[in-house]
Scaffold this motif. Structure first.
Motif, PDB file in Angstrom:
ATOM      1  N   LYS A 249      -7.962   8.232  18.061  1.00 29.32           N
ATOM      2  CA  LYS A 249      -8.316   7.466  16.855  1.00 29.32           C
ATOM      3  C   LYS A 249      -7.242   7.666  15.786  1.00 29.32           C
ATOM      4  O   LYS A 249      -6.544   8.676  15.757  1.00 29.32           O
ATOM      5  N   VAL A 250      -7.126   6.693  14.882  1.00 26.67           N
ATOM      6  CA  VAL A 250      -6.335   6.853  13.670  1.00 26.67           C
ATOM      7  C   VAL A 250      -7.309   7.371  12.614  1.00 26.67           C
ATOM      8  O   VAL A 250      -8.425   6.859  12.486  1.00 26.67           O
ATOM      9  N   VAL A 251      -6.914   8.400  11.885  1.00 25.55           N
ATOM     10  CA  VAL A 251      -7.819   9.048  10.935  1.00 25.55           C
ATOM     11  C   VAL A 251      -7.205   9.037   9.536  1.00 25.55           C
ATOM     12  O   VAL A 251      -6.023   9.320   9.366  1.00 25.55           O
ATOM     13  N   LEU A 252      -8.027   8.700   8.546  1.00 21.63           N
ATOM     14  CA  LEU A 252      -7.629   8.789   7.146  1.00 21.63           C
ATOM     15  C   LEU A 252      -8.565   9.793   6.484  1.00 21.63           C
ATOM     16  O   LEU A 252      -9.781   9.585   6.449  1.00 21.63           O
ATOM     17  N   ILE A 253      -8.001  10.905   6.017  1.00 19.22           N
ATOM     18  CA  ILE A 253      -8.775  11.969   5.371  1.00 19.22           C
ATOM     19  C   ILE A 253      -8.498  11.923   3.873  1.00 19.22           C
ATOM     20  O   ILE A 253      -7.342  11.860   3.446  1.00 19.22           O
ATOM     21  N   VAL A 254      -9.581  11.962   3.090  1.00 17.84           N
ATOM     22  CA  VAL A 254      -9.481  11.840   1.639  1.00 17.84           C
ATOM     23  C   VAL A 254     -10.342  12.916   0.990  1.00 17.84           C
ATOM     24  O   VAL A 254     -11.504  13.100   1.374  1.00 17.84           O
ATOM     25  N   ASN A 255      -9.789  13.632   0.008  1.00 25.11           N
ATOM     26  CA  ASN A 255     -10.643  14.524  -0.784  1.00 25.11           C
ATOM     27  C   ASN A 255     -11.230  13.685  -1.921  1.00 25.11           C
ATOM     28  O   ASN A 255     -10.518  13.007  -2.645  1.00 25.11           O
ATOM     29  N   VAL A 256     -12.547  13.674  -2.000  1.00 25.94           N
ATOM     30  CA  VAL A 256     -13.259  12.740  -2.866  1.00 25.94           C
ATOM     31  C   VAL A 256     -14.060  13.464  -3.942  1.00 25.94           C
ATOM     32  O   VAL A 256     -14.355  14.651  -3.820  1.00 25.94           O
TER      33      VAL A 256
ATOM     34  N   VAL B 227       0.009  14.268  11.551  1.00 27.49           N
ATOM     35  CA  VAL B 227      -0.085  13.805  10.169  1.00 27.49           C
ATOM     36  C   VAL B 227       1.186  13.012   9.866  1.00 27.49           C
ATOM     37  O   VAL B 227       2.279  13.576   9.824  1.00 27.49           O
ATOM     38  N   VAL B 228       1.046  11.698   9.699  1.00 27.58           N
ATOM     39  CA  VAL B 228       2.226  10.851   9.545  1.00 27.58           C
ATOM     40  C   VAL B 228       2.546  10.503   8.093  1.00 27.58           C
ATOM     41  O   VAL B 228       3.684  10.180   7.777  1.00 27.58           O
ATOM     42  N   GLN B 229       1.540  10.587   7.218  1.00 32.42           N
ATOM     43  CA  GLN B 229       1.810  10.230   5.823  1.00 32.42           C
ATOM     44  C   GLN B 229       0.788  10.887   4.909  1.00 32.42           C
ATOM     45  O   GLN B 229      -0.353  11.125   5.294  1.00 32.42           O
ATOM     46  N   ARG B 230       1.250  11.164   3.703  1.00 31.17           N
ATOM     47  CA  ARG B 230       0.393  11.714   2.653  1.00 31.17           C
ATOM     48  C   ARG B 230       0.555  10.803   1.440  1.00 31.17           C
ATOM     49  O   ARG B 230       1.673  10.451   1.071  1.00 31.17           O
ATOM     50  N   TYR B 231      -0.565  10.432   0.858  1.00 31.73           N
ATOM     51  CA  TYR B 231      -0.559   9.516  -0.281  1.00 31.73           C
ATOM     52  C   TYR B 231      -1.224  10.181  -1.478  1.00 31.73           C
ATOM     53  O   TYR B 231      -2.259  10.837  -1.337  1.00 31.73           O
TER      54      TYR B 231
ATOM     55  N   LEU C   3      -6.281   0.146  -0.163  1.00 33.41           N
ATOM     56  CA  LEU C   3      -5.957  -1.087   0.545  1.00 33.41           C
ATOM     57  C   LEU C   3      -4.460  -1.224   0.821  1.00 33.41           C
ATOM     58  O   LEU C   3      -4.064  -1.889   1.774  1.00 33.41           O
ATOM     59  N   SER C   4      -3.632  -0.556   0.008  1.00 30.12           N
ATOM     60  CA  SER C   4      -2.184  -0.621   0.241  1.00 30.12           C
ATOM     61  C   SER C   4      -1.786   0.155   1.497  1.00 30.12           C
ATOM     62  O   SER C   4      -0.678   0.001   2.004  1.00 30.12           O
ATOM     63  N   ILE C   5      -2.680   0.985   2.018  1.00 29.29           N
ATOM     64  CA  ILE C   5      -2.419   1.757   3.236  1.00 29.29           C
ATOM     65  C   ILE C   5      -2.729   0.915   4.475  1.00 29.29           C
ATOM     66  O   ILE C   5      -2.338   1.257   5.586  1.00 29.29           O
ATOM     67  N   GLY C   6      -3.400  -0.217   4.302  1.00 27.65           N
ATOM     68  CA  GLY C   6      -3.783  -1.091   5.413  1.00 27.65           C
ATOM     69  C   GLY C   6      -2.667  -1.392   6.402  1.00 27.65           C
ATOM     70  O   GLY C   6      -2.860  -1.211   7.612  1.00 27.65           O
ATOM     71  N   PRO C   7      -1.482  -1.808   5.938  1.00 31.63           N
ATOM     72  CA  PRO C   7      -0.400  -2.087   6.893  1.00 31.63           C
ATOM     73  C   PRO C   7       0.010  -0.871   7.726  1.00 31.63           C
ATOM     74  O   PRO C   7       0.282  -1.017   8.932  1.00 31.63           O
ATOM     75  N   ALA C   8       0.019   0.311   7.132  1.00 35.88           N
ATOM     76  CA  ALA C   8       0.368   1.522   7.892  1.00 35.88           C
ATOM     77  C   ALA C   8      -0.716   1.820   8.923  1.00 35.88           C
ATOM     78  O   ALA C   8      -0.410   2.232  10.055  1.00 35.88           O
ATOM     79  N   ILE C   9      -1.980   1.603   8.559  1.00 37.58           N
ATOM     80  CA  ILE C   9      -3.093   1.802   9.497  1.00 37.58           C
ATOM     81  C   ILE C   9      -2.959   0.809  10.663  1.00 37.58           C
ATOM     82  O   ILE C   9      -3.071   1.214  11.827  1.00 37.58           O
ATOM     83  N   GLU C  10      -2.707  -0.460  10.344  1.00 41.09           N
ATOM     84  CA  GLU C  10      -2.556  -1.477  11.395  1.00 41.09           C
ATOM     85  C   GLU C  10      -1.471  -1.105  12.385  1.00 41.09           C
ATOM     86  O   GLU C  10      -1.638  -1.246  13.598  1.00 41.09           O
ATOM     87  N   LYS C  11      -0.349  -0.630  11.861  1.00 47.18           N
ATOM     88  CA  LYS C  11       0.781  -0.247  12.711  1.00 47.18           C
ATOM     89  C   LYS C  11       0.380   0.870  13.679  1.00 47.18           C
ATOM     90  O   LYS C  11       0.711   0.844  14.861  1.00 47.18           O
ATOM     91  N   LEU C  12      -0.378   1.858  13.164  1.00 47.57           N
ATOM     92  CA  LEU C  12      -0.785   2.988  13.999  1.00 47.57           C
ATOM     93  C   LEU C  12      -1.867   2.584  15.013  1.00 47.57           C
ATOM     94  O   LEU C  12      -1.982   3.206  16.076  1.00 47.57           O
TER      95      LEU C  12
END
Length: 160
Positions: A25-32, A138-142, A149-158
């Protein structure tokens, strides 16, 4: 430091959430946090979740109260807030520390893999995001100001 898939944080109910279940899976982890100026990002995170979850994206929220006490509630309070205010359907796990001696192993690992702005390893604020590929790398840190939503293209690529 363990590999990504060796990690097993606690979910909001205190049960183990093994990252080994996330292989492939592609995973996006966020501290909220619920009382932060960036809290409206929950809306965009949920939009990403709805758009990509069936393609293999998993978004994980980790509540953290280390930044001006902006996540004071219990796990139940946090879950209710996320559902009622933003319709969040992705997992929001147990409240943790992301910095310091008591930092959760997940964030110790993430920070060791990708430093932040100016090479800082500490998480600077709520809603920092870490993007992990299908192999657990871990490929990117934002930063907090990066709109999900600006991360969408990077998610699509992965996901391809």
């Amino acid at each position: 430091m363990s590999a990504f898939y060796d990690l097993s944080p606690k979910d909001a109910k205190g049960e183990s959430y093994p990252f080994s279940d996330l292989k492939g899976k592609v995973v996006l982890i966020v501290n909220v946090a619920s009382k932060c100026g960036f809290t409206p990002q929950y809306k965009d995170l949920e939009e990403l979740n709805k758009k990509y979850k069936d393609q293999g994206l998993v978004i994980l929220g980790f509540p953290c109260n280390q930044f001006l006490g902006q996540e004071p509630g219990t796990s139940d309070d946090i879950a209710s807030f996320c559902q009622l205010n933003y319709g969040v359907s992705f997992p929001v796990l147990a409240k943790i520390d992301v910095n310091g001696d008591n930092a959760d192993p997940v964030f110790k690992y993430l920070k060791s893999q990708k430093s932040g702005l100016l090479g800082l390893t500490r998480v600077k604020w709520n809603f920092e995001k870490f993007l992990i590929d299908k192999d657990g790398k871990v490929v990117q840190r934002y930063g907090s100001t990066t709109k999900p939503l600006s991360i969408g293209p990077a998610i699509e690529k992965l996901l391809k």
